[in-house]
Design an enzyme around this catalytic site. Structure first.
Site, PDB file in Angstrom:
ATOM      1  N   HIS A   1       0.837  -1.202   0.000  1.00 23.19           N
ATOM      2  CA  HIS A   1       0.000   0.000   0.000  1.00 23.19           C
ATOM      3  C   HIS A   1       0.875   1.256   0.000  1.00 23.19           C
ATOM      4  CE1 HIS A   1      -3.201  -2.569   2.143  1.00 23.19           C
ATOM      5  NE2 HIS A   1      -3.699  -2.271   0.957  1.00 23.19           N
TER       6      HIS A   1
ATOM      7  N   CYS B   1      -3.110   0.595   9.806  1.00 22.74           N
ATOM      8  CA  CYS B   1      -4.162  -0.346   9.358  1.00 22.74           C
ATOM      9  C   CYS B   1      -5.127  -0.739  10.459  1.00 22.74           C
ATOM     10  CB  CYS B   1      -3.580  -1.658   8.863  1.00 22.74           C
ATOM     11  SG  CYS B   1      -2.005  -1.554   8.133  1.00 22.74           S
TER      12      CYS B   1
HETATM   13  C1  CIR Z   1      -3.684  -7.728   3.634  1.00 24.28           C
HETATM   14  O1  CIR Z   1      -2.826  -8.262   2.935  1.00 24.28           O
HETATM   15  O2  CIR Z   1      -4.669  -7.195   3.156  1.00 24.28           O
HETATM   16  C2  CIR Z   1      -3.492  -7.759   5.142  1.00 24.28           C
HETATM   17  N1  CIR Z   1      -2.877  -8.952   5.545  1.00 24.28           N
HETATM   18  C3  CIR Z   1      -2.682  -6.554   5.578  1.00 24.28           C
HETATM   19  C4  CIR Z   1      -3.386  -5.270   5.375  1.00 24.28           C
HETATM   20  C5  CIR Z   1      -2.597  -4.096   5.811  1.00 24.28           C
HETATM   21  N2  CIR Z   1      -3.387  -2.925   5.722  1.00 24.28           N
HETATM   22  C6  CIR Z   1      -2.887  -1.706   5.560  1.00 24.28           C
HETATM   23  O3  CIR Z   1      -1.690  -1.547   5.359  1.00 24.28           O
HETATM   24  N3  CIR Z   1      -3.743  -0.696   5.542  1.00 24.28           N
END
Ligand code: CIR
Length: 253
Positions: free
Chosen positions: A161, A248
Site C-alpha cells: 500500500h 491499518c
Molecule cells: C492484507 O494483505 O490485506 C493484510 N494482511 C494486511 C493489510 C494491511 N493494511 C494496511 O496496510 N492498511
C-alpha cells in the site's frame, strides 16, 4: 481537525490465516491480542472515543479496518477491497460508519484499499497498487472533490500500500522509505527517510499531534526525535507478520 473517534476490530483467532507476503513466521494470537489492546489503550489515552468491534473469524484480515473505508468529516467512503478474500469486510464496517457519517461507495469495476489513501490536510494521495486500481482511484477522487478535497493518483511498484511507504507526520513532513525520497509528486514536502533495514517504520501514525511509531526501530525513532517529533512506541510485531502496520489497525475520524 483533531480526531475524536476511532474504530478498531479485535483480531480473530483465525487472523494468522490472512493474506501475507512476510517471511517473519506465523504470528501468535495471544501476543496479537495483547498488542492490539495496547494500541487501543494508546488511542484512548490520546482522548479518542474508541469503538472496538467484535472479531470476524470468516475474515482473518478484518482487524485491519483501515482498508475498508476512508473517512473525512463530511463522508465515509466504503471501499471495495482489491483482495477478493477481504471484499465482504465492508458490509460489517458500513453499518457502523452509517451511525457517524453519510456514506459513499466505491463500485465495480473499481477497487480500493484504505491503506493506499494518504491524507495531508485538504489533499489526498491514492496509491495505484495491486489492491487499488485506476477506476477505484477515479471514483475516490470524484467523491472527495464533491467535498472540496484534491486527490492525486500515485503509481506504486513494489509495496502493498502507499502508506506502507509514505506517511504524513505533521509540520509539512513525510516519513518515507528511500524509494520515495526523490519522488516528484512529494517534492514540496520536507522528508525524513527511514533507513532500508527499518522500512517497516515508515508506517508511523499521526494522531492529534502525537506519533505512534512501531517498537523496535531505533534509528527511525532517533531521526524523529532529533527532528523534534514526540513519539509513542507501540508493539506491532504480530501485525507486521501479516503485512499490517499501525495505521491499518484503526479508522480515525
Ligand atoms: C492484507 O494483505 O490485506 C493484510 N494482511 C494486511 C493489510 C494491511 N493494511 C494496511 O496496510 N492498511
Amino acid at each position: 481537525m483533531p480526531f475524536t473517534h476511532a474504530i478498531c476490530r479485535l483480531p480473530a483467532r483465525t487472523f494468522a490465516d490472512g493474506l501475507t507476503s512476510s517471511k517473519l513466521g506465523r504470528p501468535d494470537f495471544a501476543q496479537m491480542r495483547l498488542q492490539h489492546a495496547a494500541y487501543v489503550s494508546v488511542l484512548r489515552k490520546l482522548g479518542l472515543d474508541v469503538m472496538v468491534l467484535e472479531p470476524l473469524p470468516e475474515y482473518p484480515d478484518a482487524h485491519f479496518v483501515e482498508d475498508a473505508a476512508v473517512v473525512t468529516p463530511e463522508v465515509a467512503i466504503i471501499t471495495r477491497p482489491g483482495a477478493l478474500a477481504r471484499r465482504g469486510e465492508v458490509d460489517h464496517i458500513q453499518e457502523v460508519l452509517a451511525q457517524h457519517r453519510p456514506l459513499a461507495f466505491i463500485r465495480a469495476p473499481g477497487t480500493l484499499d484504505g491503506g493506499d489513501v494518504l491524507q495531508v490536510e485538504q489533499q489526498f494521495y491514492v496509491g495505484l497498487s495491486a489492491r487499488t486500481n485506476r477506476a477505484g482511484a477515479e471514483q475516490l477522487t470524484a467523491i472527495l472533490a464533491e467535498h472540496g478535497y484534491g486527490c492525486t493518483a500515485v503509481p506504486l511498484t513494489a509495496s502493498l500500500h502507499l502508506k506502507s511507504d509514505v506517511n504524513y507526520i505533521g509540520r509539512d513532513t513525510l516519513l518515507v522509505t528511500d524509494a520515495w525520497a526523490e519522488a516528484p509528486v512529494f517534492a514540496a514536502f520536507r522528508k525524513l527517510v527511514v533507513v532500508p533495514e527499518e522500512a517497516y517504520a515508515a508506517n508511523t501514525l499521526l494522531v492529534n499531534e502525537r506519533l505512534l511509531a512501531p517498537q523496535g526501530f531505533p534509528q527511525t525513532h532517533a531521526q524523529l526525535r532529533a527532528a523534534g517529533f514526540e513519539i509513542i512506541e507501540v508493539a506491532a510485531s504480530e501485525a507486521r507478520k501479516m503485512d499490517g502496520g499501525l495505521s491499518c489497525l484503526s479508522l480515525r475520524f
